[in-house]
Structures are given as structure tokens and as C-alpha cells.
Motif scaffolding. Structure first.
Motif, PDB file in Angstrom:
ATOM      1  N   LYS A  47     -22.401  11.694  23.971  1.00  0.00           N
ATOM      2  CA  LYS A  47     -22.987  12.218  22.452  1.00  0.00           C
ATOM      3  C   LYS A  47     -22.460  13.668  22.128  1.00  0.00           C
ATOM      4  CE  LYS A  47     -26.668  10.224  20.932  1.00  0.00           C
ATOM      5  NZ  LYS A  47     -28.120  10.048  20.885  1.00  0.00           N
ATOM      6  N   PHE A  48     -21.617  13.817  21.320  1.00  0.00           N
ATOM      7  CA  PHE A  48     -21.418  15.281  20.970  1.00  0.00           C
ATOM      8  C   PHE A  48     -22.297  15.765  19.950  1.00  0.00           C
ATOM      9  CE2 PHE A  48     -17.376  13.558  22.972  1.00  0.00           C
ATOM     10  CZ  PHE A  48     -16.978  14.688  23.731  1.00  0.00           C
ATOM     11  N   ASP A  49     -23.526  15.689  20.170  1.00  0.00           N
ATOM     12  CA  ASP A  49     -24.712  15.915  19.227  1.00  0.00           C
ATOM     13  C   ASP A  49     -25.294  17.553  19.374  1.00  0.00           C
ATOM     14  OD1 ASP A  49     -25.629  15.262  21.667  1.00  0.00           O
ATOM     15  OD2 ASP A  49     -27.353  14.188  20.960  1.00  0.00           O
ATOM     16  N   ALA A  50     -24.738  18.393  20.366  1.00  0.00           N
ATOM     17  CA  ALA A  50     -25.262  19.469  20.368  1.00  0.00           C
ATOM     18  C   ALA A  50     -24.109  20.460  20.841  1.00  0.00           C
ATOM     19  CB  ALA A  50     -26.215  19.554  21.820  1.00  0.00           C
ATOM     20  N   PRO A  51     -24.193  21.694  20.628  1.00  0.00           N
ATOM     21  CA  PRO A  51     -23.268  22.878  20.989  1.00  0.00           C
ATOM     22  C   PRO A  51     -22.451  23.034  22.340  1.00  0.00           C
ATOM     23  CG  PRO A  51     -24.897  23.807  19.515  1.00  0.00           C
ATOM     24  CD  PRO A  51     -25.416  22.410  19.931  1.00  0.00           C
ATOM     25  N   GLU A  52     -23.776  22.548  23.243  1.00  0.00           N
ATOM     26  CA  GLU A  52     -22.924  22.393  24.738  1.00  0.00           C
ATOM     27  C   GLU A  52     -22.485  21.415  25.011  1.00  0.00           C
ATOM     28  OE1 GLU A  52     -27.482  20.954  24.636  1.00  0.00           O
ATOM     29  OE2 GLU A  52     -26.225  22.945  23.566  1.00  0.00           O
ATOM     30  N   SER A  53     -22.609  20.261  24.128  1.00  0.00           N
ATOM     31  CA  SER A  53     -21.988  18.759  24.618  1.00  0.00           C
ATOM     32  C   SER A  53     -20.429  18.820  25.151  1.00  0.00           C
ATOM     33  CB  SER A  53     -22.012  17.992  23.606  1.00  0.00           C
ATOM     34  OG  SER A  53     -23.254  17.694  22.929  1.00  0.00           O
ATOM     35  N   PRO A  54     -19.501  19.738  24.688  1.00  0.00           N
ATOM     36  CA  PRO A  54     -18.071  19.834  25.009  1.00  0.00           C
ATOM     37  C   PRO A  54     -18.195  20.245  26.338  1.00  0.00           C
ATOM     38  CG  PRO A  54     -18.209  20.552  22.660  1.00  0.00           C
ATOM     39  CD  PRO A  54     -19.693  20.390  23.092  1.00  0.00           C
ATOM     40  N   GLU A  55     -19.032  21.114  26.721  1.00  0.00           N
ATOM     41  CA  GLU A  55     -19.045  21.772  28.183  1.00  0.00           C
ATOM     42  C   GLU A  55     -19.354  20.680  29.222  1.00  0.00           C
ATOM     43  OE1 GLU A  55     -17.999  24.689  28.702  1.00  0.00           O
ATOM     44  OE2 GLU A  55     -18.060  25.424  26.524  1.00  0.00           O
ATOM     45  N   ARG A  56     -19.552  19.515  29.033  1.00  0.00           N
ATOM     46  CA  ARG A  56     -19.816  18.419  30.077  1.00  0.00           C
ATOM     47  C   ARG A  56     -18.455  17.531  30.148  1.00  0.00           C
ATOM     48  NH1 ARG A  56     -24.611  17.263  27.036  1.00  0.00           N
ATOM     49  NH2 ARG A  56     -23.982  15.185  26.633  1.00  0.00           N
ATOM     50  N   CYS A  57     -17.297  18.096  29.553  1.00  0.00           N
ATOM     51  CA  CYS A  57     -15.954  17.483  29.622  1.00  0.00           C
ATOM     52  C   CYS A  57     -15.007  18.621  30.049  1.00  0.00           C
ATOM     53  CB  CYS A  57     -15.781  16.969  27.944  1.00  0.00           C
ATOM     54  SG  CYS A  57     -16.872  16.024  27.550  1.00  0.00           S
ATOM     55  N   LYS A  58     -14.202  17.914  30.678  1.00  0.00           N
ATOM     56  CA  LYS A  58     -12.878  18.521  31.283  1.00  0.00           C
ATOM     57  C   LYS A  58     -11.830  18.406  30.328  1.00  0.00           C
ATOM     58  CE  LYS A  58     -10.286  18.892  35.536  1.00  0.00           C
ATOM     59  NZ  LYS A  58      -9.858  18.367  37.007  1.00  0.00           N
ATOM     60  N   ILE A  59     -10.882  19.392  30.320  1.00  0.00           N
ATOM     61  CA  ILE A  59      -9.549  19.456  29.489  1.00  0.00           C
ATOM     62  C   ILE A  59      -8.503  19.434  30.266  1.00  0.00           C
ATOM     63  CG2 ILE A  59      -8.604  20.172  27.285  1.00  0.00           C
ATOM     64  CD1 ILE A  59     -11.416  19.227  26.930  1.00  0.00           C
ATOM     65  N   MET A  60      -7.636  18.563  30.001  1.00  0.00           N
ATOM     66  CA  MET A  60      -6.252  18.556  30.840  1.00  0.00           C
ATOM     67  C   MET A  60      -5.144  18.205  29.845  1.00  0.00           C
ATOM     68  SD  MET A  60      -7.702  15.291  33.350  1.00  0.00           S
ATOM     69  CE  MET A  60      -8.563  14.436  32.043  1.00  0.00           C
ATOM     70  N   SER A  61      -3.991  19.240  30.150  1.00  0.00           N
ATOM     71  CA  SER A  61      -2.742  19.307  29.510  1.00  0.00           C
ATOM     72  C   SER A  61      -1.686  19.817  30.279  1.00  0.00           C
ATOM     73  CB  SER A  61      -2.982  20.154  28.042  1.00  0.00           C
ATOM     74  OG  SER A  61      -3.104  21.382  28.447  1.00  0.00           O
ATOM     75  N   ASP A  62      -0.569  19.734  29.760  1.00  0.00           N
ATOM     76  CA  ASP A  62       0.603  20.361  30.464  1.00  0.00           C
ATOM     77  C   ASP A  62       0.369  21.597  30.978  1.00  0.00           C
ATOM     78  OD1 ASP A  62       1.793  18.128  29.705  1.00  0.00           O
ATOM     79  OD2 ASP A  62       3.420  19.035  28.493  1.00  0.00           O
ATOM     80  N   GLN A  63      -0.180  22.443  30.041  1.00  0.00           N
ATOM     81  CA  GLN A  63      -0.461  24.076  30.405  1.00  0.00           C
ATOM     82  C   GLN A  63      -1.542  24.168  31.482  1.00  0.00           C
ATOM     83  OE1 GLN A  63      -2.826  26.153  27.471  1.00  0.00           O
ATOM     84  NE2 GLN A  63      -1.421  27.597  27.394  1.00  0.00           N
ATOM     85  N   THR A  64      -2.480  23.323  31.408  1.00  0.00           N
ATOM     86  CA  THR A  64      -3.631  23.491  32.595  1.00  0.00           C
ATOM     87  C   THR A  64      -3.153  22.823  33.878  1.00  0.00           C
ATOM     88  OG1 THR A  64      -4.614  21.534  31.672  1.00  0.00           O
ATOM     89  CG2 THR A  64      -5.339  23.658  31.064  1.00  0.00           C
ATOM     90  N   ASN A  65      -2.349  21.740  33.945  1.00  0.00           N
ATOM     91  CA  ASN A  65      -1.893  21.053  35.130  1.00  0.00           C
ATOM     92  C   ASN A  65      -0.841  21.688  35.778  1.00  0.00           C
ATOM     93  OD1 ASN A  65      -4.092  19.286  33.772  1.00  0.00           O
ATOM     94  ND2 ASN A  65      -2.988  17.582  35.126  1.00  0.00           N
ATOM     95  N   PHE A  66       0.337  22.022  35.002  1.00  0.00           N
ATOM     96  CA  PHE A  66       1.315  22.479  35.779  1.00  0.00           C
ATOM     97  C   PHE A  66       2.139  23.534  35.073  1.00  0.00           C
ATOM     98  CE2 PHE A  66       2.372  18.315  34.096  1.00  0.00           C
ATOM     99  CZ  PHE A  66       3.408  18.596  33.031  1.00  0.00           C
ATOM    100  N   GLY A  67       1.512  24.118  34.288  1.00  0.00           N
ATOM    101  CA  GLY A  67       2.250  25.319  33.556  1.00  0.00           C
ATOM    102  C   GLY A  67       3.230  25.022  32.288  1.00  0.00           C
ATOM    103  N   GLY A  68       2.951  23.767  31.597  1.00  0.00           N
ATOM    104  CA  GLY A  68       3.766  23.416  30.719  1.00  0.00           C
ATOM    105  C   GLY A  68       3.413  23.896  29.305  1.00  0.00           C
ATOM    106  N   TYR A  69       3.795  23.439  28.169  1.00  0.00           N
ATOM    107  CA  TYR A  69       3.643  24.040  26.906  1.00  0.00           C
ATOM    108  C   TYR A  69       2.678  23.182  25.997  1.00  0.00           C
ATOM    109  CZ  TYR A  69       7.335  26.836  28.587  1.00  0.00           C
ATOM    110  OH  TYR A  69       8.163  27.653  29.393  1.00  0.00           O
ATOM    111  N   SER A  70       2.237  21.877  26.394  1.00  0.00           N
ATOM    112  CA  SER A  70       1.127  21.120  25.465  1.00  0.00           C
ATOM    113  C   SER A  70      -0.048  21.810  25.604  1.00  0.00           C
ATOM    114  CB  SER A  70       1.209  19.746  26.047  1.00  0.00           C
ATOM    115  OG  SER A  70       2.298  19.129  25.773  1.00  0.00           O
ATOM    116  N   ARG A  71      -0.936  22.174  24.609  1.00  0.00           N
ATOM    117  CA  ARG A  71      -2.392  22.763  24.435  1.00  0.00           C
ATOM    118  C   ARG A  71      -3.061  21.937  23.957  1.00  0.00           C
ATOM    119  NH1 ARG A  71      -1.428  28.524  24.499  1.00  0.00           N
ATOM    120  NH2 ARG A  71       0.779  28.897  24.657  1.00  0.00           N
ATOM    121  N   ALA A  72      -4.460  21.817  24.293  1.00  0.00           N
ATOM    122  CA  ALA A  72      -5.512  21.259  24.003  1.00  0.00           C
ATOM    123  C   ALA A  72      -6.819  22.054  24.162  1.00  0.00           C
ATOM    124  CB  ALA A  72      -5.498  19.836  24.928  1.00  0.00           C
TER     125      ALA A  72
END
Length: 295
Positions: A47-72
Motif C-alpha cells: 500500500k503506497f499510503d505513506a511517504p516511506e512506502s516507496p522505500e520498501r521497494c527496489k528499482i531496476m533498470s538498464d542503468q542500475t543493472n548494467f550501465g544502460g540508458y533506461s531510467r526509472a
């Protein structure tokens, strides 16, 4: 045992809090004798009902995984409070009746299919995703979701119409296994609650359909998340308020495996190409190379 500052900063409760919450949950099940009848209330997974809610999630993309150019990015947007059971049992609402948006998370960024330089092993790029972080341990052991008493996964979202996939990971023997289904949005640009039967999810590994198609291990769910894999360059924006298990049947037509976004009748050559998320980050295994196992 005390929680580390890093874990607290990510919005995770302390070991003691997790243990007390798990005790309260199990005691509630016993008192209400939920094992004797089908649960009617929704079971929140995220439930994304509090400011700290997104901190309980992990973000993945080209940029974070292998240096690509997709951002999230996944950011909190304040709004109306979430109300369990609004509009009938088995549903989470809030904000619709007042004509305002519910508190939610904004998943946004841009997709690029440009390959990173000096990384010849990377064959494809162009993905972005988020998933819930591992819930950690309590005095009762590793914390996993038991959604076996429920038949559907519901998501309250506002989509831009792009091709998103819902991903569920269980405590499987094969750590790369995912259960995936296309996010079936019917009214892009408007808030809606979409419902997917757990039986309609397709078992995949690195985005490729695998056999046998065993039933999802609903008693041991590790994480849920959403990925964008259409590989169409440009910006994307998806708003998510809630993700929860429910026994409330969908108001629109029931989706099945034929609507999963995977061609379950494709030939071997097409199957090798992959259709989901994880094939974007794992190059094909060369002849004689040992199999990669993620930990």
C-alpha cells in the motif's frame, strides 16, 4: 537484535516490530478461525499510503543493472487515505467518491534500447521495473506472504497505456523463476482496479516460458512488482495505489492465461528469444559455459 540505520532508512520495521506484527497476524487468523471459511477482506501486499512506502521497494533498470540508458524512479504522491472494504468487501478504495486521487506511488522514467559501450555481452536493453524488497526475518522465521486462501491479485492503478507486466516471485527451488501476467488496463489515464486470477500467471525464467507450468506456490510469496518490457523508446508513467490479494471477483471479464502477454503456443526458436523482463539482463549462455544461478 536492533535494526540497522540502513534498514530503517529504507522504511523497513525493526526485528521486534516485524515479530510483533507476525504474531498479531497469526493470532488474528486463529481467533477469527479464518482457516474454516473463505476470507472476505482484502489482504494488502503493498500500500503506497505513506511517504516511506516507496522505500520498501527496489528499482531496476538498464542503468542500475548494467550501465544502460533506461531510467526509472518510484516516488510518493500524497492524496486521499486508503479505505479497506470501500465499495464492498474484498476491495481497497479511497479518493474515488470525493473526486480526488488516492495516495499513491508514481513509477516513471524513460526507456532506451541503446546498448552500453564496452559491454559486448549485453545483447538487448530497454527495461524498467520495481518490486517489493525482501521482508526480512522475525522470531517466527523468514517472512513470506501466504495468499493461498485468495483467488485473485488486485491492483489499483492509473496507466499510460503501455505494456506492463505484473511479476510475482515465490520461495522457489529455482531462484530465477517468476510468475508473470500482462497488466490488463482498460481505461488508460483513469484510476481503475484490475484483477488477475492467480491461476492465470505464467511461470517464466529470464522472461522465457518454462515447463512444466506448475501452480504458483501461493503459501510462500517473496515479492510482487511491475515491469515495463515493451522496449519502445520514450517516457513512461504508471501510478500505483495498492496491490492486494482478494476473493472479490473482477467486475469486468475474467482474464486468463491466453491474456497473459505470452504466446504459450510459440515454437522453440521464438521461445529462445524471450518475451518478458529478465531476458533483457541475462545474455544467452555460450556453448560449454556453466549455467548461471542468481542468489
Amino acid at each position: 537484535m536492533f535494526a540497522t540505520p540502513i534498514r530503517l532508512a529504507r522504511g523497513q520495521p525493526s526485528f521486534l516490530r516485524r515479530s510483533l506484527d507476525e504474531f498479531r497476524r497469526q493470532a488474528g487468523i486463529a481467533i477469527r478461525m479464518e482457516g474454516l471459511h473463505q476470507p472476505q477482506k482484502p489482504f494488502p501486499l503493498m500500500k503506497f499510503d505513506a511517504p516511506e512506502s516507496p522505500e520498501r521497494c527496489k528499482i531496476m533498470s538498464d542503468q542500475t543493472n548494467f550501465g544502460g540508458y533506461s531510467r526509472a524512479a518510484l516516488t510518493y504522491v500524497p492524496g486521499a487515505a486508503h479505505i479497506d472494504g470501500e465499495g464492498g468487501q474484498g476491495r481497497i478504495g479511497g479518493g474515488e467518491s470525493a473526486g480526488e486521487e488516492p495516495a499513491h506511488a508514481l513509477f516513471k522514467g524513460s526507456i532506451s534500447t541503446e546498448l552500453p559501450p564496452n559491454r559486448s555481452e549485453i545483447q538487448r536493453s530497454g527495461f524498467a521495473a520495481w518490486r517489493t524488497r525482501d521482508r526480512g526475518w522475525s522470531a517466527f522465521g523468514k517472512l513470506l506472504w501466504d495468499i493461498d486462501p485468495y483467488s485473485y491479485l488486485a491492483l489499483r492503478v492509473k496507466s499510460d497505456g503501455r505494456k506492463y507486466f505484473v511479476n510475482i516471485q515465490t520461495e522457489s527451488i529455482v531462484p530465477t523463476d517468476l510468475h508473470q501476467h500482462l497488466l490488463p488496463c482498460y481505461t488508460p489515464g483513469q484510476w481503475e482496479t484490475v484483477t488477475i486470477p492467480f491461476s492465470a500467471f505464467v511461470r517464466t525464467s529470464y522472461g522465457v516460458v518454462v515447463e512444466p507450468q506448475k501452480e504458483m506456490l501461493q503459501q510462500k510469496v517473496k515479492s510482487v512488482g511491475i515491469g515495463l518490457t515493451d522496449r519502445v523508446p520514450g517516457r513512461f508513467e504508471l501510478r500505483i495505489a495498492d496491490v492486494y490479494a482478494t476473493n472479490r471477483a473482477p467486475e469486468k471479464g475474467v482474464v486468463g492465461r491466453e491474456d497473459s502477454g505470452f504466446d504459450l503456443d510459440m515454437d522453440d526458436e521464438e521461445e529462445k528469444q524471450g518475451t518478458g523482463m529478465m531476458d533483457e539482463v541475462e545474455p544467452p549462455r555460450k556453448k560449454g559455459e556453466p549455467e548461471r544461478i542468481l542468489i
